[in-house]
Design a protein around this motif. Structure first.
Motif, PDB file in Angstrom:
ATOM      1  N   LEU B 158       0.835  -1.205   0.000  1.00 37.04           N
ATOM      2  CA  LEU B 158       0.000   0.000   0.000  1.00 37.04           C
ATOM      3  C   LEU B 158       0.866   1.250   0.000  1.00 37.04           C
ATOM      4  CD1 LEU B 158      -2.591  -1.262   2.620  1.00 37.04           C
ATOM      5  CD2 LEU B 158      -2.798  -1.270   0.127  1.00 37.04           C
ATOM      6  N   TRP B 159       0.230   2.380  -0.229  1.00 36.13           N
ATOM      7  CA  TRP B 159       0.937   3.667  -0.188  1.00 36.13           C
ATOM      8  C   TRP B 159       1.178   4.020   1.282  1.00 36.13           C
ATOM      9  CZ3 TRP B 159      -1.440   8.850  -2.397  1.00 36.13           C
ATOM     10  CH2 TRP B 159      -0.539   9.905  -2.145  1.00 36.13           C
ATOM     11  N   SER B 160       2.417   3.903   1.687  1.00 32.59           N
ATOM     12  CA  SER B 160       2.740   4.154   3.092  1.00 32.59           C
ATOM     13  C   SER B 160       3.484   5.471   3.241  1.00 32.59           C
ATOM     14  CB  SER B 160       3.575   3.004   3.648  1.00 32.59           C
ATOM     15  OG  SER B 160       4.685   2.754   2.816  1.00 32.59           O
ATOM     16  N   SER B 161       3.465   6.004   4.440  1.00 32.27           N
ATOM     17  CA  SER B 161       4.062   7.323   4.670  1.00 32.27           C
ATOM     18  C   SER B 161       5.117   7.262   5.773  1.00 32.27           C
ATOM     19  CB  SER B 161       2.969   8.327   5.025  1.00 32.27           C
ATOM     20  OG  SER B 161       2.185   7.846   6.106  1.00 32.27           O
ATOM     21  N   SER B 162       4.674   7.157   7.007  1.00 32.75           N
ATOM     22  CA  SER B 162       5.607   7.122   8.143  1.00 32.75           C
ATOM     23  C   SER B 162       5.623   5.732   8.762  1.00 32.75           C
ATOM     24  CB  SER B 162       5.182   8.136   9.208  1.00 32.75           C
ATOM     25  OG  SER B 162       5.342   9.450   8.742  1.00 32.75           O
ATOM     26  N   ALA B 163       6.717   5.425   9.422  1.00 34.15           N
ATOM     27  CA  ALA B 163       6.835   4.137  10.107  1.00 34.15           C
ATOM     28  C   ALA B 163       7.613   4.352  11.403  1.00 34.15           C
ATOM     29  CB  ALA B 163       7.545   3.119   9.218  1.00 34.15           C
ATOM     30  N   ALA B 164       7.398   3.460  12.352  1.00 32.32           N
ATOM     31  CA  ALA B 164       8.099   3.586  13.634  1.00 32.32           C
ATOM     32  C   ALA B 164       8.275   2.224  14.271  1.00 32.32           C
ATOM     33  CB  ALA B 164       7.315   4.503  14.571  1.00 32.32           C
ATOM     34  N   PHE B 165       9.459   2.007  14.813  1.00 34.65           N
ATOM     35  CA  PHE B 165       9.754   0.761  15.509  1.00 34.65           C
ATOM     36  C   PHE B 165       9.404   0.887  16.993  1.00 34.65           C
ATOM     37  CE2 PHE B 165      12.692   0.333  11.886  1.00 34.65           C
ATOM     38  CZ  PHE B 165      12.459  -0.988  11.525  1.00 34.65           C
ATOM     39  N   ALA B 166       8.992  -0.202  17.573  1.00 33.80           N
ATOM     40  CA  ALA B 166       8.781  -0.279  19.016  1.00 33.80           C
ATOM     41  C   ALA B 166       8.561  -1.737  19.400  1.00 33.80           C
ATOM     42  CB  ALA B 166       7.552   0.539  19.424  1.00 33.80           C
ATOM     43  N   ASP B 167       8.923  -2.056  20.601  1.00 34.72           N
ATOM     44  CA  ASP B 167       8.638  -3.406  21.104  1.00 34.72           C
ATOM     45  C   ASP B 167       7.283  -3.353  21.785  1.00 34.72           C
ATOM     46  OD1 ASP B 167       8.645  -5.964  22.048  1.00 34.72           O
ATOM     47  OD2 ASP B 167      10.170  -5.596  23.604  1.00 34.72           O
ATOM     48  N   TYR B 168       6.226  -3.309  20.992  1.00 40.68           N
ATOM     49  CA  TYR B 168       4.912  -3.024  21.568  1.00 40.68           C
ATOM     50  C   TYR B 168       4.400  -4.175  22.420  1.00 40.68           C
ATOM     51  CZ  TYR B 168       1.805  -6.134  18.973  1.00 40.68           C
ATOM     52  OH  TYR B 168       1.139  -7.234  18.515  1.00 40.68           O
ATOM     53  N   ASP B 169       4.878  -5.394  22.121  1.00 35.30           N
ATOM     54  CA  ASP B 169       4.382  -6.547  22.881  1.00 35.30           C
ATOM     55  C   ASP B 169       5.367  -7.015  23.942  1.00 35.30           C
ATOM     56  OD1 ASP B 169       6.272  -7.387  21.125  1.00 35.30           O
ATOM     57  OD2 ASP B 169       5.094  -8.998  20.238  1.00 35.30           O
ATOM     58  N   ALA B 170       6.402  -6.211  24.155  1.00 37.36           N
ATOM     59  CA  ALA B 170       7.355  -6.465  25.244  1.00 37.36           C
ATOM     60  C   ALA B 170       7.961  -7.860  25.210  1.00 37.36           C
ATOM     61  CB  ALA B 170       6.677  -6.217  26.601  1.00 37.36           C
ATOM     62  N   ASP B 171       8.181  -8.348  24.001  1.00 36.17           N
ATOM     63  CA  ASP B 171       8.818  -9.663  23.913  1.00 36.17           C
ATOM     64  C   ASP B 171      10.306  -9.546  23.633  1.00 36.17           C
ATOM     65  OD1 ASP B 171       8.833  -8.821  21.317  1.00 36.17           O
ATOM     66  OD2 ASP B 171       7.977 -10.659  20.474  1.00 36.17           O
ATOM     67  N   GLY B 172      10.809  -8.323  23.650  1.00 39.27           N
ATOM     68  CA  GLY B 172      12.249  -8.134  23.575  1.00 39.27           C
ATOM     69  C   GLY B 172      12.788  -7.805  22.210  1.00 39.27           C
ATOM     70  N   ASP B 173      11.935  -7.801  21.196  1.00 37.03           N
ATOM     71  CA  ASP B 173      12.446  -7.394  19.887  1.00 37.03           C
ATOM     72  C   ASP B 173      11.565  -6.296  19.293  1.00 37.03           C
ATOM     73  OD1 ASP B 173      10.217  -8.813  19.004  1.00 37.03           O
ATOM     74  OD2 ASP B 173      11.391 -10.629  18.623  1.00 37.03           O
TER      75      ASP B 173
END
Lengths: 350, 543
Positions: B158-173
């Motif tokens: 899809l046409w994407s714009s911004s992206a961001a990393f985070a360990d949202y599920d707290a599994d360490g990656d």
């Protein structure tokens, strides 16, 4: 993004200017003017009433050259310039008017409007204060200064101004709404609720009042009331979004060549918004594509009776009259189209 | 606990005689990148957005390198072949174009970038958002990258714009959120504008449907899986342009805020169980104060009012105020855009990249915003608007108020540009934050902060343990100096399509040391450091 800008700009202007009619009372100074100037003024007024602001400004400019110190000509010129989004020129004309009429209110109000559009609220406040010094019950200045004081976080001052405003104009929904927001910020929740409800009573579809009532109830822990207001807000927001989406659907069908489908969408939209010249124009365009010229003509004329600022309608009307053997009407419509120089910032869809 | 005083910066001047000033040094620094928008008479909607810029230390030498995202010739058209560019910071305020040497060959019509160490192997990888399939470049650790998009499963068509990393599920990656925009395609380009007058303009996003964003969960084996639906991202599709992960309720996990264009913004509270709960409406962050959706573009989180909670900013279209949402706690926000001084000045401007940061080391968070209209022929439609617009720099006045001071702080802020991507880093390691800007269809700019280090500062580089999230994205630091406590957190994404450096930068004002540093790691572990001298970079390792 563009239409949102227009909508937001309109919102800001209406919020600021709604204490007084947004359009200036179109004065008729012709009687005291030299005949040539009076003729230009009349032409400018005609353009102005049709929303042809650049043309209006050109005509008023010619009148001003002949009557440089006529206050109403100056007001008309400056206001036309403002509507044509020529802020700097509008500001210059309002200032020029103040130069020869230093106590006048209208150029101060005009300068304040320019300042608000430019985001210079401090400057705008100064002009509104000057108006109130000269006319303490001027509704435009009272409301707008209250609105600006609220925006600046000076809530006590905003409250005092807006309370004066609603005392003078008790049915002014935007004033009740802004007063409600102000009282909320001051922590007077009960009074805030009353004012927001008053705004809703005056305007049941006042989406912003419902939104802020919802927020007020959420903070107060009144879950049932919050849920009720949320439902109303969401319903209104969904309806507006659906209308926008429906128009998009109509346009998509039109562009895909499905004129009958597009017509159905416009019919549906007109049931919801029977006074929308834009939707009626959409119907007319569908008829046009379906070679149903008589119906197209009727729709175009109806659209213009609802909204005389639709250049597309004049454009197609001219072609229709020409096809139907009415060259004089075609010429007039073409002239109207050419005159409508105010280009809308946003999508036309076609 | 391990702490390493890595680098001591230049000592601050004895007195803060000169205010911080930004000096444009891009060309002198060797930055030759010119963004190409590829404008056509057909007014394809993709031509409006422009691209981001990312700071990252791709070679691990402690200096911040730069990744500029390129749009280029629109798909299917003939034109110059222009791709993204990677510049290595070679020290001394100089950069070298290492795109080819690094194996970066990204010639898509690109929008944004994000940087994160997806494998926990100690080097930072790059994700590029595109009109069309996105690209994930794995850092090989030797100064080169490999396109691993297909293997990783992150192509996102899809046409994407911004992206961001985070360990949202707290599994360490590190997981990845990708904001997608609308369903525009080259073969469904609609006619918009005033066609009887033969003035064609770009379409409003209303002309197209929103498309779903993607939440890529890192499966720990070099692959990702889109779990947006199962995580609870089921609200109607937004038209996302900006994204930030931030612990807005200070409960130890990262919440998600997305700036959407012309539809309500979205706030999701992280429930801590892999689920994200839509709290947008109840939080008062969807819209303007009047409950109206706006044209959200750039976004960031930061503690503007110094109360220890992260507030939100969103940049919007002209005629709409840029918004400042003050965090009241409990996922409730108060809109203080106008009373704070952030909004009124923005009304005639179209805001894109935006960051909350400290530019003068006086101990509070300031804001930079870059502006530029989306319609290149806007002057034909509205002579009160311009395509090129000046950028803003807001100084924090305290008490939740800011003042726009750009033109007092550098000639760049008097010039007009088509601002899009904005990213921040201390690129010369002198103790103040510099800026990189990717302007649409224009030369990239590098703003060096001169004099920001006249006051004391402290920079924290957090190092997480274990194989994943080595940069401790989501880690929170509180620094107390001179009796004032400041908080910040390590974030990916923010702004528009851009990424800041990972180090946390604190201005200490006149305080020659910090009394205390508290770290809350993404794992929940805590570290406390008592007494740290100012004007240094501290590398703090997770216990």
């Amino acid at each position: 993004m563009v239409a949102a800008a227009v909508a937001a700009a309109c919102l800001a202007v209406s919020a600021v200017g709604s204490a007084r009619a947004e359009e200036p009372a179109v004065a008729t100074p012709q009687a005291r003017l030299p005949p040539e100037a009076a003729r230009w003024v009349q032409e400018g007024i005609d353009h102005y009433r049709q929303g042809r602001y650049p043309k209006a400004a050109q005509a008023f400019e010619k009148a001003r050259q002949l009557a440089p110190k006529d206050p109403e000509v100056s007001d008309l010129l400056a206001t036309s310039l403002l509507h044509a989004n020529r802020h700097a020129a509008a500001r210059q004309e309002f200032e020029r008017r103040l130069g020869f009429d230093p106590e006048a209110l209208s150029p101060r109000l005009g300068l304040a409007r320019v300042a608000v559009r430019d985001g210079d609220f401090e400057l705008a406040e100064g002009f509104y204060r000057e108006v109130l010094e000269r006319a303490p019950t001027d509704l435009t200045a009272l409301y707008n200064l209250g609105w600006l004081r609220y925006r600046d976080g000076a809530y006590e001052q905003a409250r005092d101004l807006l309370q004066r405003m609603v005392a003078l104009a008790p049915d002014h929904a935007p004033a009740h709404y802004t007063l409600g927001l102000t009282l909320d910020r001051l922590g007077d929740i009960g009074a805030a609720e009353r004012e927001l409800k008053r705004a809703v009573a005056l305007e049941p579809d006042n989406v912003r009042a419902h939104y802020n009532l919802m927020n007020l109830y959420v903070r107060a822990g009144r879950d049932a009331d919050a849920a009720h207001e949320r439902e109303i807000y969401q319903g209104l927001a969904d309806r507006f979004a659906a209308d926008r989406a429906a128009e998009g659907t109509a346009r998509d069908r039109f562009l895909a060549g499905d004129y009958a489908g597009a017509l159905q969408e416009y019919d549906r939209l007109l049931l919801l918004h029977p006074q929308s010249g834009r939707f009626e124009l959409g119907r007319g365009l569908c008829f046009l594509k379906m070679d149903r010229d008589r119906e197209a003509l009727a729709s175009m004329e109806k659209a213009l009776s609802m909204d005389s600022r639709l250049p597309d309608a004049y454009f197609h009307l001219a072609a229709l009259y020409q096809r139907l053997g009415q060259p004089e009407k075609a010429r007039t419509a073409r002239e109207r189209y050419e005159d409508l120089e105010t280009i809308r910032e946003g999508k036309s869809g076609f | 606990m391990a702490i390493l005083a890595l680098i001591c910066g230049a000592p601050p001047c004895a007195a803060a005689a000169d205010p911080a000033t930004f000096v444009e040094v891009g060309e002198a620094a060797g930055i030759q990148f010119v963004h190409i928008g590829g404008h056509t008479a057909e007014k394809y909607m993709i031509e409006t957005l422009g691209s981001g810029v990312c700071f990252l230390d791709y070679d691990g030498d402690g200096l911040q390198d730069l990744y500029f995202v390129q749009s280029g010739t629109v798909p299917g058209r003939q034109g110059p072949k222009a791709g993204d560019a990677l510049y290595r910071n070679i020290g001394g305020g100089r950069f070298a174009d290492v795109t080819a040497a690094a194996g970066i060959a990204e010639f898509g019509y690109s929008m944004g970038c994000a940087a994160g160490d997806i494998e926990g192997d100690g080097d930072v990888d790059i994700y590029v958002t595109n009109f069309g399939p996105d690209v994930l470049f794995r850092n090989n650790g030797d100064g080169t990258f490999t396109d691993v998009t297909q293997a990783a499963g992150t192509s996102n068509p899809l046409w994407s714009s911004s992206a961001a990393f985070a360990d949202y599920d707290a599994d360490g990656d590190l997981d990845l959120y990708v904001a997608n925009y609308v369903d525009f395609a080259m073969d469904n380009n609609k006619m918009c504008g005033d066609l009887p007058r033969r003035i064609r303009t770009y379409c409003h996003p209303d002309a197209y449907e929103g498309v779903p964003d993607a939440l890529y969960r890192n499966q720990g084996d070099g692959t990702f899986r889109d779990v947006a639906a199962e995580a609870g991202l089921t609200r109607r599709y937004g038209k996302g342009l900006g994204v930030v992960w931030s612990d807005l309720d200070l409960d130890g996990d990262l919440d998600l805020y997305i700036a959407n264009d012309s539809v309500p913004n979205a706030l999701y509270r992280n429930e801590g169980n892999g689920k994200l709960l839509d709290v947008t409406l109840a939080s008062n962050t969807c819209c303007s104060e009047d409950g109206r959706p706006q044209a959200g573009m750039g976004v960031d989180a930061g503690d503007i009012d110094g109360d220890g909670r992260f507030d939100l900013i969103v940049t919007n279209l002209s005629g709409e105020p840029n918004e400042l949402y003050r965090n009241l706690g409990g996922m409730r926000f108060e809109i203080i855009s106008f009373p704070s001084g952030f909004a009124a000045v923005s009304l005639p401007f179209v805001g894109f990249g935006a960051n909350i940061f400290e530019f003068d080391n006086d101990g509070d968070q300031d804001i930079m915003v870059v502006n530029g209209h989306i319609i290149d022929n806007i002057a034909l439609l509205n002579d009160a608007s311009t395509y090129e617009q000046r950028a803003f720099l807001f100084e924090n006045l305290g008490g939740g108020r800011v003042r726009e001071v750009g033109r007092e702080r550098g000639a760049y802020f008097s010039g007009v540009f088509v601002g899009r991507g904005l990213a921040l880093a201390d690129l010369d390691l002198d103790g103040d934050l510099d800026a990189a800007i990717n302007n649409h269809d224009q030369r990239a700019r590098l703003l060096r902060n001169d004099g920001g280090n006249a006051r004391h500062w402290l920079r924290l580089q957090l190092r997480g343990h274990g194989a994943g999230n080595r940069d401790a994205i989501g880690g929170l630091a509180a620094v107390t100096a001179g009796g004032r406590r400041q908080v910040d957190e390590v974030r990916s994404g923010t702004s528009y399509g851009s990424e800041n450096e990972r180090a946390l930068h604190f201005g200490l004002g006149d305080a020659g040391s910090a009394e205390q540093i508290e770290i809350r790691w993404p794992s929940g572990a805590r570290t406390r450091v008592e007494g740290a001298a100012a004007d240094q970079i501290l590398v703090i390792f997770e216990p």
